[in-house]
Scaffold this active site. Structure first.
Site, PDB file in Angstrom:
ATOM      1  N   ALA A  15       0.660  -1.226  -0.195  1.00  0.00           N
ATOM      2  CA  ALA A  15      -0.083   0.059   0.087  1.00  0.00           C
ATOM      3  C   ALA A  15       0.792   1.238  -0.107  1.00  0.00           C
ATOM      4  CB  ALA A  15      -0.827   0.093   1.278  1.00  0.00           C
ATOM      5  N   ARG A  16       0.499   2.186  -0.897  1.00  0.00           N
ATOM      6  CA  ARG A  16       1.254   3.584  -0.718  1.00  0.00           C
ATOM      7  C   ARG A  16       2.857   3.202  -1.265  1.00  0.00           C
ATOM      8  NH1 ARG A  16      -2.938   4.762  -1.885  1.00  0.00           N
ATOM      9  NH2 ARG A  16      -4.431   5.672  -0.496  1.00  0.00           N
ATOM     10  N   GLY A  40       3.557   3.355  -4.583  1.00  0.00           N
ATOM     11  CA  GLY A  40       3.999   3.787  -5.849  1.00  0.00           C
ATOM     12  C   GLY A  40       3.707   2.989  -7.024  1.00  0.00           C
ATOM     13  N   ALA A  67     -10.911   0.244 -13.565  1.00  0.00           N
ATOM     14  CA  ALA A  67     -10.721   0.471 -12.115  1.00  0.00           C
ATOM     15  C   ALA A  67     -11.765  -0.617 -11.595  1.00  0.00           C
ATOM     16  CB  ALA A  67     -11.460   1.690 -11.818  1.00  0.00           C
ATOM     17  N   HIS A 118      -7.708   9.000  -7.128  1.00  0.00           N
ATOM     18  CA  HIS A 118      -7.008   8.282  -8.451  1.00  0.00           C
ATOM     19  C   HIS A 118      -7.645   8.749  -9.676  1.00  0.00           C
ATOM     20  CE1 HIS A 118      -4.562   4.850  -7.297  1.00  0.00           C
ATOM     21  NE2 HIS A 118      -5.284   5.114  -5.980  1.00  0.00           N
ATOM     22  N   ARG A 144      -5.251  10.740 -12.926  1.00  0.00           N
ATOM     23  CA  ARG A 144      -5.055  10.342 -14.363  1.00  0.00           C
ATOM     24  C   ARG A 144      -5.512  11.544 -15.508  1.00  0.00           C
ATOM     25  NH1 ARG A 144      -8.211   5.799 -12.100  1.00  0.00           N
ATOM     26  NH2 ARG A 144     -10.077   6.731 -13.022  1.00  0.00           N
TER      27      ARG A 144
END
Length: 170
Positions: A9-10, A12, A32, A48, A52
């Protein structure tokens, strides 16, 4: 080219996947898999979406990933799927073993044959302690088996930690 990007998680991993998709200069379809069941998840999804590029096409598909890939994959396009572990959670929480197996099989059987470039993002969850409940243990097992199957079929596998990409394959 088929690529699997793994990380915590987190870590990158999504950012890396988005950079790689954007660098191709091809059309990008972002699939998604998240479902928002609370305000915090709504905020994550919105973040998110805002990250994009606006010209990327987005398809929300929380369950039928194999079918979505088969119907949308084409040469000259990149499909970025974020993320497999949310998709896996969606399937497992339905508590329908035959549906789970059917959808997992659908993804694994079509993955290698899909035209165009495909980038899959997933959380590596098997490096911590073994949870004390059956559903969490099953989730970790299923994620590990899914990652192994997809990694075997992928041209490239990358692991991301603290924003640093480590190429595992080739």
């Amino acid at each position: 080219m088929k690529e699997l990007i793994l990380g915590g998680a987190r870590s990158g991993k999504s950012r890396l996947a988005e950079q790689r998709a954007g660098a191709t200069q091809q059309d990008v379809l972002y699939i998604a898999t998240a479902q928002a069941y609370d305000d915090e998840m709504n905020e994550r999804i919105a973040r998110h979406q805002n990250d994009r590029p606006p010209h990327w096409q987005t398809l929300e598909e929380p369950l039928y990933l194999g079918r979505a890939l088969q119907e949308n994959a084409k040469q000259g396009q990149v499909i970025l799927v974020d993320c497999l572990t949310l998709w896996l959670s969606n399937l497992l929480c339905m508590d329908d073993p035959s549906f789970f197996e059917t959808e997992k099989k659908s993804l694994l059987e079509c993955y290698r044959q899909l035209p165009g470039q495909l980038i899959l993002v997933s959380n590596e969850v098997g490096q911590g302690i073994v949870p004390d409940n059956a559903l969490a243990r099953r989730f970790i097992d299923e994620a590990g088996w899914l990652h192994q199957s997809l990694a075997a079929q992928s041209d490239q596998v990358t692991f991301v930690t603290a924003g640093l990409a480590q190429q595992l394959k080739p």
